[in-house]
Scaffold this motif. Structure first.
Motif, mmCIF file in Angstrom:
data_model
loop_
_atom_site.group_PDB
_atom_site.id
_atom_site.type_symbol
_atom_site.label_atom_id
_atom_site.label_comp_id
_atom_site.label_asym_id
_atom_site.label_seq_id
_atom_site.Cartn_x
_atom_site.Cartn_y
_atom_site.Cartn_z
ATOM 1 N N ASN A 1 -3.200 25.325 -18.636
ATOM 2 C CA ASN A 1 -3.485 25.378 -17.201
ATOM 3 C C ASN A 1 -3.855 24.002 -16.641
ATOM 4 O OD1 ASN A 1 -3.133 28.267 -16.937
ATOM 5 N ND2 ASN A 1 -5.000 28.407 -18.147
ATOM 6 N N TYR A 2 -3.203 22.990 -17.178
ATOM 7 C CA TYR A 2 -3.430 21.588 -16.814
ATOM 8 C C TYR A 2 -3.153 21.355 -15.333
ATOM 9 C CZ TYR A 2 -2.553 16.508 -17.034
ATOM 10 O OH TYR A 2 -2.563 15.157 -16.841
ATOM 11 N N ARG A 3 -4.065 20.674 -14.668
ATOM 12 C CA ARG A 3 -3.889 20.295 -13.265
ATOM 13 C C ARG A 3 -4.525 18.937 -13.041
ATOM 14 N NH1 ARG A 3 0.085 21.203 -10.555
ATOM 15 N NH2 ARG A 3 -0.272 21.005 -8.356
ATOM 16 N N LEU A 4 -3.765 18.002 -12.475
ATOM 17 C CA LEU A 4 -4.151 16.601 -12.359
ATOM 18 C C LEU A 4 -4.161 16.147 -10.903
ATOM 19 C CD1 LEU A 4 -4.330 13.592 -13.556
ATOM 20 C CD2 LEU A 4 -1.834 13.665 -13.495
ATOM 21 N N LYS A 5 -5.110 15.258 -10.586
ATOM 22 C CA LYS A 5 -5.146 14.573 -9.288
ATOM 23 C C LYS A 5 -5.359 13.085 -9.540
ATOM 24 C CE LYS A 5 -5.166 14.078 -4.876
ATOM 25 N NZ LYS A 5 -3.848 13.729 -4.404
ATOM 26 N N LYS A 6 -4.457 12.243 -9.031
ATOM 27 C CA LYS A 6 -4.567 10.790 -9.169
ATOM 28 C C LYS A 6 -4.860 10.181 -7.798
ATOM 29 C CE LYS A 6 -1.359 10.160 -13.056
ATOM 30 N NZ LYS A 6 -2.176 9.478 -14.032
ATOM 31 N N GLU A 7 -5.547 9.036 -7.814
ATOM 32 C CA GLU A 7 -5.870 8.332 -6.580
ATOM 33 C C GLU A 7 -5.659 6.836 -6.792
ATOM 34 O OE1 GLU A 7 -10.058 8.394 -5.674
ATOM 35 O OE2 GLU A 7 -9.673 8.104 -3.552
ATOM 36 N N LEU A 8 -4.951 6.220 -5.872
ATOM 37 C CA LEU A 8 -4.748 4.775 -5.924
ATOM 38 C C LEU A 8 -6.099 4.072 -5.833
ATOM 39 C CD1 LEU A 8 -2.834 2.294 -5.832
ATOM 40 C CD2 LEU A 8 -2.874 2.534 -3.336
ATOM 41 N N TRP A 9 -6.324 3.138 -6.736
ATOM 42 C CA TRP A 9 -7.562 2.358 -6.729
ATOM 43 C C TRP A 9 -7.287 0.938 -6.248
ATOM 44 C CZ3 TRP A 9 -12.317 4.102 -6.987
ATOM 45 C CH2 TRP A 9 -13.357 3.209 -7.218
ATOM 46 N N PHE B 1 -3.855 -2.378 -6.297
ATOM 47 C CA PHE B 1 -2.491 -2.753 -6.669
ATOM 48 C C PHE B 1 -2.285 -4.232 -6.403
ATOM 49 C CE2 PHE B 1 -2.342 -1.842 -2.202
ATOM 50 C CZ PHE B 1 -1.516 -2.818 -1.692
ATOM 51 N N THR B 2 -1.296 -4.794 -7.067
ATOM 52 C CA THR B 2 -0.837 -6.152 -6.820
ATOM 53 C C THR B 2 0.527 -6.312 -7.468
ATOM 54 O OG1 THR B 2 -1.355 -8.507 -7.011
ATOM 55 C CG2 THR B 2 -1.970 -7.129 -8.861
ATOM 56 N N ASP B 3 1.399 -7.007 -6.851
ATOM 57 C CA ASP B 3 2.731 -7.302 -7.399
ATOM 58 C C ASP B 3 3.320 -6.129 -8.182
ATOM 59 O OD1 ASP B 3 2.635 -9.839 -6.206
ATOM 60 O OD2 ASP B 3 1.576 -10.665 -7.931
ATOM 61 N N ASN B 4 3.213 -6.172 -9.540
ATOM 62 C CA ASN B 4 3.811 -5.138 -10.385
ATOM 63 C C ASN B 4 2.761 -4.309 -11.132
ATOM 64 O OD1 ASN B 4 3.002 -7.130 -12.236
ATOM 65 N ND2 ASN B 4 4.668 -6.614 -13.635
ATOM 66 N N ARG B 5 1.535 -4.298 -10.624
ATOM 67 C CA ARG B 5 0.464 -3.546 -11.291
ATOM 68 C C ARG B 5 -0.210 -2.592 -10.313
ATOM 69 N NH1 ARG B 5 -2.060 -8.523 -14.774
ATOM 70 N NH2 ARG B 5 -0.411 -8.489 -16.352
ATOM 71 N N ILE B 6 -0.616 -1.439 -10.874
ATOM 72 C CA ILE B 6 -1.347 -0.436 -10.102
ATOM 73 C C ILE B 6 -2.490 0.073 -10.969
ATOM 74 C CG2 ILE B 6 -1.238 1.886 -9.073
ATOM 75 C CD1 ILE B 6 1.701 1.342 -8.407
ATOM 76 N N ALA B 7 -3.651 0.261 -10.353
ATOM 77 C CA ALA B 7 -4.799 0.886 -11.020
ATOM 78 C C ALA B 7 -5.095 2.200 -10.299
ATOM 79 C CB ALA B 7 -6.022 -0.026 -10.974
ATOM 80 N N VAL B 8 -5.352 3.242 -11.076
ATOM 81 C CA VAL B 8 -5.671 4.548 -10.506
ATOM 82 C C VAL B 8 -6.933 5.110 -11.139
ATOM 83 C CG1 VAL B 8 -3.256 5.114 -9.990
ATOM 84 C CG2 VAL B 8 -4.248 5.861 -12.140
ATOM 85 N N ARG B 9 -7.592 5.986 -10.390
ATOM 86 C CA ARG B 9 -8.644 6.830 -10.945
ATOM 87 C C ARG B 9 -8.056 8.229 -10.915
ATOM 88 N NH1 ARG B 9 -10.241 10.666 -8.138
ATOM 89 N NH2 ARG B 9 -12.060 11.220 -9.317
ATOM 90 N N PHE C 1 0.824 -1.207 0.000
ATOM 91 C CA PHE C 1 0.000 0.000 0.000
ATOM 92 C C PHE C 1 0.861 1.261 0.000
ATOM 93 C CE2 PHE C 1 -2.279 3.429 2.124
ATOM 94 C CZ PHE C 1 -3.363 3.569 1.266
ATOM 95 N N GLU C 2 1.877 1.287 0.836
ATOM 96 C CA GLU C 2 2.728 2.471 0.949
ATOM 97 C C GLU C 2 3.471 2.766 -0.349
ATOM 98 O OE1 GLU C 2 6.695 3.899 3.385
ATOM 99 O OE2 GLU C 2 5.385 2.431 4.330
ATOM 100 N N THR C 3 4.095 1.738 -0.947
ATOM 101 C CA THR C 3 4.883 1.988 -2.160
ATOM 102 C C THR C 3 3.993 2.252 -3.376
ATOM 103 O OG1 THR C 3 5.136 -0.395 -2.583
ATOM 104 C CG2 THR C 3 6.899 0.723 -1.320
ATOM 105 N N ALA C 4 2.820 1.632 -3.433
ATOM 106 C CA ALA C 4 1.886 1.911 -4.533
ATOM 107 C C ALA C 4 1.386 3.348 -4.437
ATOM 108 C CB ALA C 4 0.717 0.928 -4.506
ATOM 109 N N THR C 5 1.064 3.788 -3.221
ATOM 110 C CA THR C 5 0.619 5.171 -3.013
ATOM 111 C C THR C 5 1.724 6.148 -3.392
ATOM 112 O OG1 THR C 5 -0.871 4.455 -1.251
ATOM 113 C CG2 THR C 5 -0.275 6.792 -1.288
ATOM 114 N N GLN C 6 2.946 5.818 -3.030
ATOM 115 C CA GLN C 6 4.093 6.665 -3.378
ATOM 116 C C GLN C 6 4.261 6.743 -4.893
ATOM 117 O OE1 GLN C 6 7.832 5.242 -1.801
ATOM 118 N NE2 GLN C 6 8.921 7.092 -2.403
#
Length: 137
Positions: free
Chosen positions: A70-78, A80-88, A12-17
């Protein structure tokens, strides 16, 4: 050997990072900086576009940020597993006519053993908004 910390397998910590690092890089609007998080032969699907390799990533992002001002982005961890991450995510931008948009979407990421993203699949929808409706700042 190129490495981009943190490395998989993710918790959780490294995926969030990893998600925060991606958000920060994209908000820099520096195509070269962003491209360094990806393998040299990275594969992307971004909406209906297919992008292959870092050079195409740089070209794609350079063109994107010339149109999306004026691009501005916000990502959120949805997830994760092993070597994969999904975000919204959601991001806001205005076009050359000062029309504001909010884009919503999901991304699926796959990383190599060195923490470089080898695959990125993004589904994105845009919504025209008024400047007063902005919430990603």
């Amino acid at each position: 050997m190129e490495q981009k910390l943190p490395l998989p397998p993710f918790n959780f910590e490294t995926a969030t990072q990893k998600v925060q690092l991606a958000e920060d890089a994209w908000n820099s609007q520096d195509p070269e900086r962003v491209s360094l998080a990806y393998t040299k032969d990275t594969e992307w699907r971004n909406r209906s576009e297919f992008i292959n390799g870092r050079e195409e990533v740089v070209k794609f992002l350079s063109a994107k940020w010339k149109k999306e001002l004026n691009y501005r982005l916000k990502k959120e961890l949805w997830a994760f597993t092993d070597n994969r991450i999904a975000v919204r995510f959601e991001y806001e931008y205005c076009d050359v006519n000062s029309q504001w948009f909010r884009a919503y979407g999901n991304e699926n990421w796959e990383f190599d053993e060195n923490g470089l993203m080898q695959k990125r699949f993004a589904s994105i929808n845009d919504l025209a908004i008024q400047e007063s409706e902005r919430r990603v700042k």
